[in-house]
Design an enzyme around this catalytic site. Structure first.
Site, PDB file in Angstrom:
ATOM      1  N   LYS A 254       0.808  -1.218   0.000  1.00 27.05           N
ATOM      2  CA  LYS A 254       0.000   0.000   0.000  1.00 27.05           C
ATOM      3  C   LYS A 254       0.845   1.273   0.000  1.00 27.05           C
ATOM      4  O   LYS A 254       0.442   2.289  -0.570  1.00 27.05           O
ATOM      5  CB  LYS A 254      -0.958  -0.019   1.191  1.00 27.05           C
TER       6      LYS A 254
ATOM      7  N   GLU B 252      -3.821   6.572   8.670  1.00 28.06           N
ATOM      8  CA  GLU B 252      -4.633   7.460   7.853  1.00 28.06           C
ATOM      9  C   GLU B 252      -5.766   8.024   8.698  1.00 28.06           C
ATOM     10  O   GLU B 252      -6.205   7.387   9.671  1.00 28.06           O
ATOM     11  CB  GLU B 252      -5.272   6.709   6.673  1.00 28.06           C
TER      12      GLU B 252
ATOM     13  N   HIS C  30     -14.842  -6.439   6.741  1.00 20.75           N
ATOM     14  CA  HIS C  30     -14.067  -5.698   5.741  1.00 20.75           C
ATOM     15  C   HIS C  30     -13.987  -6.429   4.405  1.00 20.75           C
ATOM     16  O   HIS C  30     -13.123  -6.124   3.575  1.00 20.75           O
ATOM     17  CB  HIS C  30     -12.652  -5.396   6.240  1.00 20.75           C
TER      18      HIS C  30
ATOM     19  N   ARG D  24      -5.310  -7.980 -10.432  1.00 19.06           N
ATOM     20  CA  ARG D  24      -5.885  -9.252 -10.869  1.00 19.06           C
ATOM     21  C   ARG D  24      -7.334  -9.023 -11.275  1.00 19.06           C
ATOM     22  O   ARG D  24      -7.862  -7.911 -11.179  1.00 19.06           O
ATOM     23  CB  ARG D  24      -5.852 -10.270  -9.720  1.00 19.06           C
TER      24      ARG D  24
END
Length: 504
Positions: free
Chosen positions: A125, A209, A244, A301
């Site tokens: 990330k 974040e 999630h 993908r």
């Protein structure tokens, strides 16, 4: 004009390094293209449908995936054994493994996917954010590098402002992720995030974040060829999630305006361009309550939810992947692509929604799929088969298409009602609950849908209502049968009386 014909390397046989519904889905497109297919399977999948459907099949090991589907050497050996020249990894397993992608290239084989470098950059990330920043892609406020010093991380968190999100740099699926509401909880939650990230990904790097309190999960499908042409195929709304992880997806989103859609699409293309992306990929964004969007990550993908994009664009994404891997140029431009209708997908999992969506492994005693206009079922099971405990518990993807969102939604309700599965608990009832909920119907929902609206009582109430209706119908049928029996008896007795009287 450049002559690309010399770069085209037609693929005649593909090994599908996967199992279940996605393996079958890839094989069907390959068959339509006249391409032979090779299945690989573990000992638990000897009787699987994808094994029967393929032209050839190779056993690659015991049931656990780390002894079969995750062993790159076995996959490559199966290619050499069968003469397959290309590998399609599907999703999951080795599909985003840069080391495996490099192994495939080193073996002189074609991976139907992006380059190892693109996988490596977008697989982390932090490096993905760094690549996207070159094109000024909007980012959620936070750190741009990994932090392992708790005191420094806490200081930065205070600067960003609580609530904040601690995220693992190397992974996804909610692992290594912690929401922290206040400063005094930060140290404990960071240590837990680092520990979970290390356990799940072998990499404890985390970053922070600002936590978007009412986020929607919007992703953009992209396709890129080997000649620098990159297009987006619009968005998918993936906000209905549990743990999630997505359960229901739709295309297009109910809230994006044409202007926001174009901005997000352009940003997604730029993210793909930042790593010279080839093949099919997905750029994921968070959308806040003000409809401002921020880059989240890129999946290198094919996505589980790709069918909804196929239905609204008329593009077979697997065929496009194969063409791109063969060296063909994209046959369409951005201006050629249009949104037609609306599509919704429900992931039908062998899970018990009344028990925190825990897997419910067992045998499919009854398995009958819905039919009719606008209904697509991508599955890998049939009646009598067992759901293996070793793999993801998804049974099927149920997708409906309509001229608009309301028709697709109503068609999904009808399809869920027609889908017959007994022997295990599934997410079908949950899917119907979502389709009928006002928040979904109006499009006013976010990633907290399950937490806000769904409890174990939600389905129990529906079950009790259905049971009551069934009992009433049964009682009426019983009474009707009873009346018919009495009437028949009276007629019989009357008839016998008449006959006896005539004899006398």
């Amino acid at each position: 004009m450049l002559d690309h014909s010399k770069n085209i390397n037609p693929i005649s046989k593909i090994l599908i390094a996967n199992r279940g519904e996605i393996a079958l889905r890839i094989m069907r497109s390959a068959k339509e293209m006249g391409i032979k297919t090779v299945a690989v399977f573990s000992e638990a999948d000897r009787d699987a449908l994808h094994v029967r459907y393929a032209d050839e099949a190779v056993l690659i090991g015991p049931a656990p995936s780390n002894q079969s589907y995750l062993v790159g050497e076995k996959i490559i050996n199966a290619c050499k054994e069968t003469g397959a020249t290309a590998i399609h990894p599907g999703y999951g397993f080795l599909s985003e493994n840069a080391k495996f992608a490099q192994m495939v290239a080193d073996a002189g084989l074609i991976l139907i996917g992006p380059s190892p470098l693109a996988m490596e950059i977008m697989g982390n990330k932090l490096s993905a954010k760094a690549a996207a920043l070159k094109y000024n892609i909007p980012m959620v406020a936070g750190t741009e590098e990994a932090i392992d010093d708790v005191a420094e991380a806490k200081k930065r968190a205070v600067e960003v402002g609580f609530p904040i999100l601690i995220k693992a740099a190397a992974g996804g699926g909610g692992k290594g992720m912690r929401i922290v509401e206040k400063p005094e909880d930060f140290e404990e939650q960071m240590q837990l995030a680092v520990s979970e990230a290390t356990s799940a990904f072998g990499d404890g790097a985390v970053f922070i974040e600002r936590y978007v309190t009412s986020p929607r999960h919007i992703e953009i499908q992209v396709l890129g060829d080997n000649y620098g042409n990159i297009v987006h195929l619009f968005e998918r709304e993936c906000s209905v999630q549990r743990r999630h992880q997505k359960v229901i997806e739709e295309a297009p989103s109910a809230v994006l305006t044409p202007e926001i859609r174009k901005k997000m699409g352009d940003c997604a293309v730029d993210v793909a361009r930042s790593v010279n992306y080839t093949g099919a990929g997905t750029v994921e964004f968070i959308l806040d309550e003000n409809l401002d969007f921020f880059f989240l990550e890129m999946n290198t993908r094919l996505q589980v939810e790709h069918p909804v994009t196929e239905l609204i664009t008329g593009i077979d994404l697997v065929k496009e992947q194969i063409k791109i891997a063969s060296g063909e140029k994209l046959s369409f431009t951005q201006d050629d692509l249009k949104i037609i209708g609306h599509a919704i997908e429900l992931r039908v999992y062998a899970e018990d929604p009344n028990n925190n969506f825990l897997p419910d492994i067992g045998t499919l005693h009854t398995y009958k799929t819905p039919k009719g206009n606008g209904v697509r079922v991508d599955d890998g099971f049939e009646q009598g088969m067992e759901i293996p405990i070793y793999y993801d518990p998804m049974i099927a993807k149920l997708i409906t298409f309509g001229k608009d969102r309301e028709e697709a939604r109503n068609r999904m309700i009808r399809a869920i009602d027609e889908y017959e599965i007994t022997g295990i608990e599934t997410t079908l009832g949950f899917g119907k609950f979502v389709m009928q909920h006002d928040a979904f119907k109006t499009g006013k929902f976010d990633t907290h849908f399950v937490g806000k609206y769904f409890t174990s009582k939600s389905l129990k109430n529906d079950d009790e209502t259905e049971a009551l209706i069934a009992a009433i119908i049964a009682a009426k049928l019983f009474q009707k049968d009873k009346n018919v029996s009495v009437q028949s008896s009276v007629k019989k007795n009357t008839s016998d009386w008449r006959k006896n009287r005539l004899k006398h």
